[in-house]
Design a protein around this motif. Structure first.
Motif, short mmCIF file in Angstrom:
data_model
loop_
_atom_site.label_atom_id
_atom_site.label_comp_id
_atom_site.label_asym_id
_atom_site.label_seq_id
_atom_site.Cartn_x
_atom_site.Cartn_y
_atom_site.Cartn_z
N LEU A 1 12.07 8.76 -3.71
CA LEU A 1 12.34 8.07 -4.97
C LEU A 1 12.35 9.04 -6.13
O LEU A 1 13.23 9.03 -6.99
CB LEU A 1 11.30 6.98 -5.22
CG LEU A 1 11.15 5.88 -4.17
CD1 LEU A 1 10.13 4.84 -4.63
CD2 LEU A 1 12.49 5.20 -3.93
N GLU B 1 6.21 8.89 -3.71
CA GLU B 1 7.31 8.86 -2.74
C GLU B 1 8.38 9.86 -3.18
O GLU B 1 9.08 9.61 -4.17
CB GLU B 1 7.90 7.46 -2.65
CG GLU B 1 7.02 6.50 -1.87
CD GLU B 1 7.74 5.21 -1.55
OE1 GLU B 1 8.91 5.27 -1.12
OE2 GLU B 1 7.15 4.15 -1.75
N ILE C 1 0.85 -1.19 0.00
CA ILE C 1 0.00 0.00 0.00
C ILE C 1 0.89 1.24 0.00
O ILE C 1 2.09 1.17 0.24
CB ILE C 1 -0.97 0.05 1.20
CG1 ILE C 1 -0.23 -0.40 2.46
CG2 ILE C 1 -2.18 -0.84 0.97
CD1 ILE C 1 -1.04 -0.24 3.71
N GLY C 2 0.28 2.35 -0.29
CA GLY C 2 1.05 3.58 -0.41
C GLY C 2 1.45 3.76 -1.86
O GLY C 2 1.97 2.84 -2.47
N ARG C 3 1.17 4.93 -2.41
CA ARG C 3 1.44 5.12 -3.83
C ARG C 3 2.92 5.35 -4.05
O ARG C 3 3.49 6.32 -3.57
CB ARG C 3 0.62 6.28 -4.37
CG ARG C 3 -0.88 6.00 -4.29
CD ARG C 3 -1.65 6.99 -5.09
NE ARG C 3 -1.18 7.06 -6.46
CZ ARG C 3 -1.92 7.53 -7.45
NH1 ARG C 3 -3.14 7.94 -7.23
NH2 ARG C 3 -1.43 7.58 -8.67
N ALA C 4 3.50 4.46 -4.84
CA ALA C 4 4.94 4.56 -5.09
C ALA C 4 5.27 5.84 -5.85
O ALA C 4 6.32 6.44 -5.64
CB ALA C 4 5.40 3.33 -5.87
N ASP C 5 4.34 6.26 -6.74
CA ASP C 5 4.68 7.43 -7.57
C ASP C 5 4.61 8.73 -6.77
O ASP C 5 4.85 9.80 -7.31
CB ASP C 5 3.78 7.48 -8.81
CG ASP C 5 2.31 7.56 -8.44
OD1 ASP C 5 2.00 7.42 -7.24
OD2 ASP C 5 1.48 7.74 -9.35
#
Lengths: 254, 307, 389, 325
Positions: free
Chosen positions: A129, A126, A120-124
């Motif tokens: 990153l 972060e 969960i948690g939107r990687a885009d």
């Protein structure tokens, strides 16, 4: 052959690969020092891409050994080699077409920062990153195109993107498989500038047909024909080598 | 589990394998050369059988019915190729699967509307209707031997066609390097039509040959289709040799498994559970075989190179 | 297509008759298999019921009939959904069907719990005859084991020494062979279960030939039977080994089996040539209505289901709202069955005669023909487990 | 085989459509209470259950490029777990549901380990092989009805309470499961894990050289999809109060693929639309003529030929054409 270098980043010992009866890599031994840019040149079909594929792990050698920073990686899968600091670009552009340029690079950053088994948690979103990815894109002057889908980038931009992906991996060794292939003269010029800037930060192995680029960038050059190393040494020495002249370089340099 | 029984079952397995080969050959050609998954291939087999029944009813002559059925099946196949399939060649596999599945639904139901839901049958031509004595008391139907013979003949013919003719050369090249073939200036569309038409005829031929043994009914192609896919996947997609060997392998494993699974299980368990578990295991055998083959050889026994 | 037309015609006919009377229509649902290879059985069921309605002038029990036919696709969950649709959307009072036992098991709960009556013109599993018997469930066919028992009794009486028996590997198949063995006490050469839907019997035929049996007994319904019969004949076994069967050679499969099945035996509660006037009329009407096809047991049992509904409603004065009265009326079986003597046991399964039938040629068609009565007024043994009295 | 790259950014109706879908599903029972309630509730319950299974398939298929032709096996495993427990008198879903999920997950883990070694069509066929194996196993379970299947005596209970006994309660429970599955998968797709999984479809070699062990990620995704398939099966057993090997036949696996493609692959909510379209069409066309497949078959062909991106894609292009005038 060249002298063995102390503590090389990459050492290849007597590497051999054959497809059935066809020998494509025929006892290649090679070293790359820290910070060195080592170019491998040779005519088409000399086995350059096969060599890179064996180093990066997408192809299994028939015999011989490969060491990265002294560790035997001959039997490791590509992802393990990447974890140890090996990055590569592909001769035929290999990016993720359905991802934006930024996400292509962010994925490489993600591989080196924390677990990817997060569901969960939107990687885009972060920022850690994305910031690191943006930095790499900036280095290859692709920051303005960060949100464009990779599939929609121009050919030269895709080559730059490959480089950015490799940079984001913070590699110890970068394998570049014909980064100039198919790019126009202007884009080639730009890529040479980028590579010049990166030189010294990590070791690089450059396979390239564009002799301008090779002689502008290389610290050492190895010439590969029929799967064997014909000559190896500083550019001036290779340029002067009569065997190389006759076998390969001659016509092209004149 | 006598020796004669083993021989008879081996023949039966061979006959089944040859039948599978006839269907799988077309499938693997179309798949290998055109990169086209044609689920409707099983329907071609069914159409072959139905058309033969129809032409037999009209003419009363098996040979004429066979030829007419093949011609009609070819026409129908080309009609499908022209109207639907050719628009699918450059689509991805999933879309091909769905569209050709739609064709299956349509034709299975269409056959029922035209010929009725009841099973139909085709008699064995008189001269092949007898049995031969394999050993005292053990008879074997001549027609099954005919199927084995004609199947092997077709296999030989295919081998010669593929290895000796120009079209065959293109087909072989197409199976491994489709782009190169089209770059050579070959009319790829015509090549596809030839390959497709040929595959259709092979499937229809299988349908006609089996019609005297099996009932001709709607949906008869479905289970055969799945088995044919198993065959081409085990053999390696695009490989004619792989299809041949895998078809015989599947035919033998399935037939021998079905007849001896229970007997073998009885050695290790009481007869009653063996009777229950045996058929289930026998049905599973070919799938287990496929899983094993793919585990050790992820691209089948004879993977086409460059794929 | 002709079937579609005929059902349209039937509805039109019902509509014409309906103008005279304003009474609410009697709604009957049909759950039957109309897709896949087994569709031929499902069509017989539907046709039989439609014919019963037509022969009664579009009415049953004096009320016009509205028929809702649903295809169960031989998928249990689809059948449940369609049965619920019949009960809930179409508000039917009766559901007639299905062909297959697994569908019966699936739809039993939704139909009977709603208060509607389920009348099975074919499937009759042992559990619903025994411990799971249901007051709202009636069977106009038989208990599934019985036709097999007929063959077992016949084999025993005929003094057959060694019989090879075979059935599909599913519950009805196991019941079948158990039923046969209940009466046959001779040697069983082998007991073989094949996967449901198996088409090629080469392996089994070689075994039969090698076993040296006097006879085979098989239960291979639908296309399985067509294939087996043809291959049995082709293997040259027909002259050496007696062919006993249930649901394997009947009017639904004979059009494909043809000569291959001539002289083969089956066990049944009826045959088209059963000698009574009403039956002759039915067979002739069926042939005339449905392209010359000879009715099989599925059609006749569905016709009887229609007659059963008709008789019970006449007894209640056409009313369906008092379920207890209607149930009592149904249980009396107030109709003349095409098979002659017929009554319900306490588990609502029939008590009836059973015959050994034989395949004969009738003109250019093939049909079963009564050969010999094997049981008289025979009831199934599971009734003792049924709590209903 | 072109990549449908253009289908990606459709942010606007990305939110509106799923909300609309779930609103319709939440309100459907109210409409149903005006007539034929049990039937409509039952039908929509089935739609949502197949919706869950199709969602799971869309996840691995549309986002990971793993076309499984054996997904019905998981539905069957979930259903049989519920059925077998029920046959032994255990109906409490505090026990049975976790077991159903664990068994599905184990099966997915084991078969995934084998299947994921292969690619493309070989993957399709090897998943089919495992589906067929488990199908034959179910058919041979004679204590549990064998090929006929068996009736569940009772629907699942929760801590002894018959919470699903009422059709409406079951409906909303299934709706809740569908919503949770949908939200979960949406979260996964855009998570770190999901990004790696999606990347593996685009270019597995590239992903490996960046440092990802593609196989492990795909196997985890396969297990997730398997669990959700098992959940769907568990609910299906409760809804039809019946389990049967036919739940896991290869035809069912094929129907799930059709649902996914029908609605619009790689969108998640498209899978729900596809399941609804498929089951409602089956029901409606079946009511019109027994030869409904004569209509349905060509429809599939037309969808593929003219409506790339399924019903959602079709709706979107019609909408855009209308807006442009």
């Amino acid at each position: 052959m060249a002298e063995p270098v102390p503590n090389p980043v990459l050492r290849i010992e007597n590497l051999r690969k054959n497809f059935g009866g066809l020998v494509v890599t025929d006892g290649v031994s090679l070293d790359i020092k820290a910070g060195e840019l080592h170019a491998v040149i040779g005519p088409n079909g000399a086995g350059k891409t096969t060599l890179i594929n064996q180093i990066s792990g997408t192809l299994e050698p028939s015999a011989g050994a490969i060491y990265l920073n002294g560790e035997d990686i001959t039997a490791l899968p590509p992802n393990k080699r990447a974890e140890l600091g090996l990055a590569r670009s592909f001769q035929i552009t290999s990016v993720l077409p359905r991802f934006s340029a930024l996400e292509n690079v962010a994925l490489a950053v993600q591989a080196r920062s924390g677990s990817s088994y997060q569901f969960i948690g939107r990687a885009d979103r972060e920022s850690a990153l994305n910031d690191a990815a943006m930095e790499a894109l900036t280095e290859v002057s692709l920051d303005a195109r960060a949100d464009v889908l990779a599939a929609h980038l121009s050919h030269g931009e895709k080559r730059a993107l490959e480089l950015a992906i490799a940079l984001a991996m913070q590699p110890k060794l970068l394998l570049l498989d014909e980064p100039m292939a198919g790019t126009g003269p202007e884009e080639s010029e730009r890529l040479i500038v980028v590579l010049q800037k990166l030189k010294g930060r990590f070791a690089m192995m450059l396979v390239e047909h564009d002799m301008n680029a090779v002689f502008a960038l290389a610290d050492r050059i190895s010439v590969l024909t029929y799967g064997r190393i014909l000559a190896s040494g500083p550019p001036a020495q290779v340029r002067a080598d009569p065997a190389v002249m006759t076998a390969y370089l001659g016509e092209e340099l004149e | 589990m006598s020796f004669t029984l083993l021989i008879v079952q081996t023949l039966n397995g061979l006959q089944f394998g040859v039948l599978l080969f006839l269907i799988a050959a077309g499938l693997t050609l179309v798949f290998g050369v055109m990169d086209f998954i044609n689920l409707a291939h099983g329907v071609q087999y069914m159409l072959g059988a139905y058309l033969a029944v129809m032409f037999y009813a009209l003419t009363g002559n098996f040979l004429i019915a066979l030829i007419a059925a093949l011609a009609a099946a070819l026409l129908l196949g080309l009609l499908l190729e022209f109207t639907v399939f050719r628009h699918l060649y450059d689509r991805d596999h999933l879309e091909q699967v769905i569209a050709t599945f739609g064709i299956i639904l349509f034709l299975n139901q269409g056959v029922k509307v035209v010929w009725g839901a009841a099973p139909l049958s085709l008699p064995i031509p008189d001269m092949f209707s007898g049995t031969i004595v394999l050993s005292p008391g053990i008879l074997y139907p001549v027609w099954r031997l005919m199927i084995i013979g004609s199947g092997l003949a077709v296999a030989l013919l295919l081998y010669l066609l593929v290895s000796r003719t120009r079209v065959g050369m293109l087909v072989r090249a197409g199976a491994t390097h489709a782009r190169i073939v089209s770059a050579l200036g070959v009319d790829i569309r015509r090549l596809f039509m030839i390959v497709f038409g040929f595959g259709t005829m092979l499937a229809a031929f299988a349908g006609v040959m089996i019609a005297p043994i099996l009932s001709v009914e709607p949906g008869m192609g479905d289970s055969v289709l799945i088995l044919a896919f198993v065959v081409i996947v085990i053999g390696g997609i695009g490989s004619m040799r792989g299809a041949f060997i895998a078809a015989l392998l599947i035919g033998l494993v399935d037939t021998l498994g079905r007849s001896f699974a229970i007997d073998i299980l009885r050695l290790v368990m009481p007869p009653s559970p063996a009777r229950t578990v045996g058929p289930a295991i026998a049905s599973m055998l070919i799938y287990v075989l496929m899983a094993l083959v793919l585990y050790f050889r992820p691209a089948g026994l004879f993977p086409a190179k460059g794929r | 297509m002709n079937k579609l037309l005929s059902s349209v015609a039937a509805i039109a006919l019902i509509g014409a008759a309906g103008a005279a009377q304003a009474q609410e229509k009697l709604k009957i649902g049909v759950v039957t298999t109309l897709s896949g290879p087994a569709a031929v059985l499902g069509q017989q069921l539907r046709n039989g019921l439609q014919l019963a309605i037509k022969d009664n002038g579009g009415k049953l029990g004096g009320r016009e009939v509205e028929l809702f036919v649903q295809d169960d696709e031989l998928k249990p969950d689809v059948a449940v959904s369609k049965a619920k649709a019949l009960i809930d959307r179409d508000k039917v009072d009766f559901v007639v069907g299905p062909i297959f036992s697994n569908i019966l098991v699936a739809i039993m709960k939704p139909v009977t719990e709603s208060g509607a009556f389920l009348i099975s013109p074919n499937a009759g599993t042992s559990n619903f005859a025994g411990k799971d018997c249901n007051p709202n469930f009636f069977v106009t066919s038989y208990q599934n084991d019985q036709n097999h028992e007929v063959m077992g009794k016949y084999a025993q009486d005929a003094g057959l020494k060694k019989v090879f028996i075979m059935a599909p590997n599913y519950p009805a198949g196991k019941d079948s062979l158990a039923g046969f063995k209940r009466f046959y006490k001779g040697e069983v050469a082998d007991e073989v279960y094949v996967p449901l839907g198996q088409l090629d019997y080469s392996a089994e035929l070689s075994k039969i030939a090698a076993s040296g049996s006097d006879a085979v007994f098989v239960f291979l319904p639908g296309g399985m039977g067509v294939n087996f019969v043809k291959q049995f004949r082709q293997a040259g076994l027909a002259d050496k080994v007696k062919f006993l069967s249930a649901f394997t050679v009947d009017e639904s499969t004979l059009p494909a089996q043809k000569e291959a099945a001539l002289g083969f035996f089956g066990g049944a509660n009826w045959a088209p040539d059963l000698n009574n006037a009403q039956n002759k009329k039915f067979v002739a009407a069926y042939e005339a209505e449905y392209n010359g096809a000879i009715p099989a047991t599925y059609a006749f049992q569905a016709y009887d289901a229609g007659l059963l509904i008709d008789g019970a409603l006449k007894a209640t004065g056409g009313k369906t709202d008092n379920k207890d009265a209607l149930r009592a009326a149904l249980a009396k079986a107030p109709f003349t069955s095409l098979r002659g003597a017929f009554k319900f046991n306490t588990n609502h399964y029939p008590i009836q005669d059973f015959y050994q039938v034989k395949v004969v040629q009738v003109g250019d068609k093939f049909a079963t023909s009564i050969d010999k009565k094997v049981f008289s007024d025979y009831a199934d043994p599971h009734v003792k487990d049924c709590a209903m009295k | 085989m072109s990549l449908s790259v253009t289908a990606l950014p459709r942010a606007r109706n990305y939110e509106a459509l799923p909300i609309a879908i779930f609103l319709v599903l939440a309100l459907a029972p109210l409409a149903a209470s005006f007539g034929a309630e049990t039937y409509l509730l039952g039908l929509f319950t089935r739609v949502m259950i197949y919706g869950i299974a199709a969602l799971a398939l869309d996840f691995i298929c549309g986002y990971g490029g793993l076309v499984s032709f054996g997904h019905a096996a998981f539905v069957g495993i979930g259903a049989y777990t519920a059925g077998i427990f029920s046959a032994h008198g255990i109906t409490d879903m505090a026990i049975t549901l976790p077991v159903a999920l664990i068994v599905s997950a184990l099966f997915a883990w084991l078969t995934g380990t084998v299947c994921l070694r292969t690619k493309s069509v070989y993957f399709i066929m090897i998943t089919l092989a495992f589906g067929q194996m488990i199908y034959f196993v179910a058919g041979s379970l004679s204590p549990y009805g064998g090929d006929d299947g068996m009736t569940l005596k009772l629907r699942s209970t929760l801590f002894g309470f018959p919470v699903l006994q009422n059709d409406r309660a079951l409906y909303y429970a299934v709706l809740a499961f569908l919503l949770v599955s949908y939200l979960l998968l949406r979260a996964i797709v855009s998570s770190r894990f999901g990004r790696v999984f999606r990347g593996a479809r685009d270019n597995p070699t590239r992903m490996a050289t960046i440092g990802y062990d593609v196989f492990r990620y795909q196997r985890v995704a396969y297990v997730i999809a398997g669990c959700l398939g098992g959940l769907a099966g568990f609910l299906l057993a409760n809804a039809t109060e019946f389990v049967s090997p036919s739940f896991m036949s290869w035809q069912r696996s094929g129907e799930l693929i059709i649902m996914v493609l029908f609605g619009g692959i790689g969108t998640l909510h498209g899978a729900i639309v596809g399941a609804a379209a498929f089951l409602l069409l089956e029901d409606m066309l079946g009511g019109i003529t027994e030869n409904w497949k004569l209509i349905f078959g060509p429809m599939l062909v037309l969808i593929v030929l003219f409506a790339r991106g399924g019903l959602l894609g079709l709706a979107q292009s019609v909408w855009e054409r209308l807006r442009r005038g």
